[in-house]
Motif scaffolding. Structure first.
Motif, PDB file in Angstrom:
ATOM      1  N   ARG A 100      30.126  41.248  39.426  1.00 56.81           N
ATOM      2  CA  ARG A 100      31.300  41.399  38.561  1.00 56.81           C
ATOM      3  C   ARG A 100      30.917  42.091  37.249  1.00 56.81           C
ATOM      4  O   ARG A 100      31.597  43.027  36.798  1.00 56.81           O
ATOM      5  CB  ARG A 100      31.927  40.029  38.274  1.00 56.81           C
ATOM      6  N   ALA A 111      39.916  37.674  39.324  1.00 54.77           N
ATOM      7  CA  ALA A 111      40.716  36.673  40.036  1.00 54.77           C
ATOM      8  C   ALA A 111      42.108  37.216  40.328  1.00 54.77           C
ATOM      9  O   ALA A 111      42.637  37.045  41.438  1.00 54.77           O
ATOM     10  CB  ALA A 111      40.798  35.390  39.216  1.00 54.77           C
ATOM     11  N   MET A 116      43.504  35.202  43.440  1.00 53.68           N
ATOM     12  CA  MET A 116      42.958  33.853  43.351  1.00 53.68           C
ATOM     13  C   MET A 116      43.221  33.282  41.971  1.00 53.68           C
ATOM     14  O   MET A 116      43.252  34.021  40.972  1.00 53.68           O
ATOM     15  CB  MET A 116      41.449  33.877  43.633  1.00 53.68           C
ATOM     16  N   TYR A 121      38.288  30.863  40.848  1.00 53.12           N
ATOM     17  CA  TYR A 121      37.260  31.894  40.897  1.00 53.12           C
ATOM     18  C   TYR A 121      36.070  31.523  40.020  1.00 53.12           C
ATOM     19  O   TYR A 121      34.911  31.708  40.409  1.00 53.12           O
ATOM     20  CB  TYR A 121      37.798  33.258  40.470  1.00 53.12           C
ATOM     21  N   GLU A 122      36.337  31.020  38.827  1.00 48.74           N
ATOM     22  CA  GLU A 122      35.244  30.675  37.918  1.00 48.74           C
ATOM     23  C   GLU A 122      34.375  29.571  38.500  1.00 48.74           C
ATOM     24  O   GLU A 122      33.152  29.560  38.325  1.00 48.74           O
ATOM     25  CB  GLU A 122      35.811  30.275  36.558  1.00 48.74           C
ATOM     26  N   GLU A 125      32.133  31.246  41.065  1.00 46.50           N
ATOM     27  CA  GLU A 125      31.053  31.987  40.429  1.00 46.50           C
ATOM     28  C   GLU A 125      29.976  31.053  39.880  1.00 46.50           C
ATOM     29  O   GLU A 125      28.798  31.423  39.804  1.00 46.50           O
ATOM     30  CB  GLU A 125      31.620  32.857  39.309  1.00 46.50           C
ATOM     31  N   TRP A 130      33.430  28.388  48.528  1.00 38.60           N
ATOM     32  CA  TRP A 130      34.526  29.324  48.764  1.00 38.60           C
ATOM     33  C   TRP A 130      35.659  28.622  49.504  1.00 38.60           C
ATOM     34  O   TRP A 130      35.448  28.012  50.556  1.00 38.60           O
ATOM     35  CB  TRP A 130      34.017  30.503  49.588  1.00 38.60           C
ATOM     36  N   GLY A 132      38.764  30.456  49.663  1.00 41.32           N
ATOM     37  CA  GLY A 132      39.739  31.517  49.822  1.00 41.32           C
ATOM     38  C   GLY A 132      40.011  31.839  51.280  1.00 41.32           C
ATOM     39  O   GLY A 132      39.353  31.334  52.193  1.00 41.32           O
ATOM     40  N   GLN A 136      41.759  37.329  50.770  1.00 41.57           N
ATOM     41  CA  GLN A 136      41.064  37.273  49.490  1.00 41.57           C
ATOM     42  C   GLN A 136      39.608  37.707  49.632  1.00 41.57           C
ATOM     43  O   GLN A 136      39.066  38.358  48.739  1.00 41.57           O
ATOM     44  CB  GLN A 136      41.158  35.856  48.919  1.00 41.57           C
ATOM     45  N   LEU A 140      37.907  40.712  47.650  1.00 40.33           N
ATOM     46  CA  LEU A 140      36.683  40.503  46.877  1.00 40.33           C
ATOM     47  C   LEU A 140      35.648  41.563  47.230  1.00 40.33           C
ATOM     48  O   LEU A 140      35.010  42.146  46.341  1.00 40.33           O
ATOM     49  CB  LEU A 140      36.127  39.107  47.157  1.00 40.33           C
TER      50      LEU A 140
END
Length: 245
Positions: A100, A111, A116, A121-122, A125, A130, A132, A136, A140
């Motif tokens: 990112r 996001a 998302m 998302y945070e 990370e 996951w 999603g 998604q 990504l």
């Protein structure tokens, strides 16, 4: 060896509550500044003028000497001052956060682009799981330009791939072409060749350790087999041509 003859990748662990600092290529920062004919004072001024982040020139020098490293906000500002992409100050990305940062995206922006919730998302990370969907995941991969091995790793599917590859190597590989293909969208003939190759190498490894003369044993064969299976995902990508760059 002179300090500017090697590339430093600095990752500073900060106490809780302080900004996290991304891995930083100190030598690249110095090289880019010198190519522009700028002094550390020029860089510090550019960061303050364009981004409102006030740092002394000595801080820029400290970054270039790998004595400290910039925060995420400082890294983005430094890239702006040096007229480069943030990724040029990071080297090859390895984590989701580094992918990112290499594109200069804020977590909330990414996001939004992959559909998302920002907090979800945070958490991902930060090392979360996951949750999603396939849409998604595809978004990504597209936004961050992820190689396929990285996408499977970040979405938690590399463990499933390891299970399937282990079974393919130790039993009938033909039964696993379709299940592996659902995770790894490669041409069927290519998958067949790779799985057959892994199966053959595993069987050869097991057989070879049983025929090391009088010293060979089932225990040694088992150790060799386990070592091969422990790296089977990396072996798969090496054969499939999907190494992360």
């Amino acid at each position: 060896m002179r300090p500017d003859s090697v590339t430093y990748r600095v990752s500073v662990n900060t106490p809780a509550g302080e900004p996290r600092r991304p891995p930083f290529d100190a030598a690249a920062a110095r090289r880019l500044r010198e190519a522009l004919g700028m002094t550390p004072a020029h860089v510090a001024y550019g960061i303050a003028a364009a981004f409102g982040i006030r740092i002394p020139p000595e801080t820029v020098v400290s970054w270039e000497r790998a004595e400290s490293s910039p925060t995420e906000a400082e890294l983005t500002a430094l890239a702006g001052a040096l007229w480069c992409a943030p990724g040029e100050l990071l080297g090859a990305p390895g984590t989701l956060r580094e992918y990112r940062l290499a594109l200069g995206l804020a977590p909330a922006d990414l996001a939004l682009r992959i559909g998302m919730e920002a907090g979800a998302y945070e958490r991902l990370e930060a090392g979360g799981t996951w949750h999603g969907n396939d849409r998604q995941a595809a978004a990504l991969a597209e936004v961050l330009r992820l190689p396929l091995p990285a996408l499977l790793r970040f979405t938690g599917r590399d463990g499933k791939l390891a299970e399937l590859l282990t079974s393919a190597a130790t039993t009938r590989w033909q039964a696993y072409v379709r299940p592996v293909g659902k995770l790894v969208p490669l041409p069927k003939p290519q998958l067949q060749d790779v799985l057959q190759d892994l199966h053959a190498e595993y069987q050869t490894t097991m057989a070879a350790t049983l025929h090391w003369g009088d010293g060979g044993s089932a225990e040694e064969s088992g150790r060799a087999g386990r070592a091969f299976l422990a790296d089977i995902v990396a072996e798969f990508w090496a054969r499939a041509g999907g190494q992360e760059s």
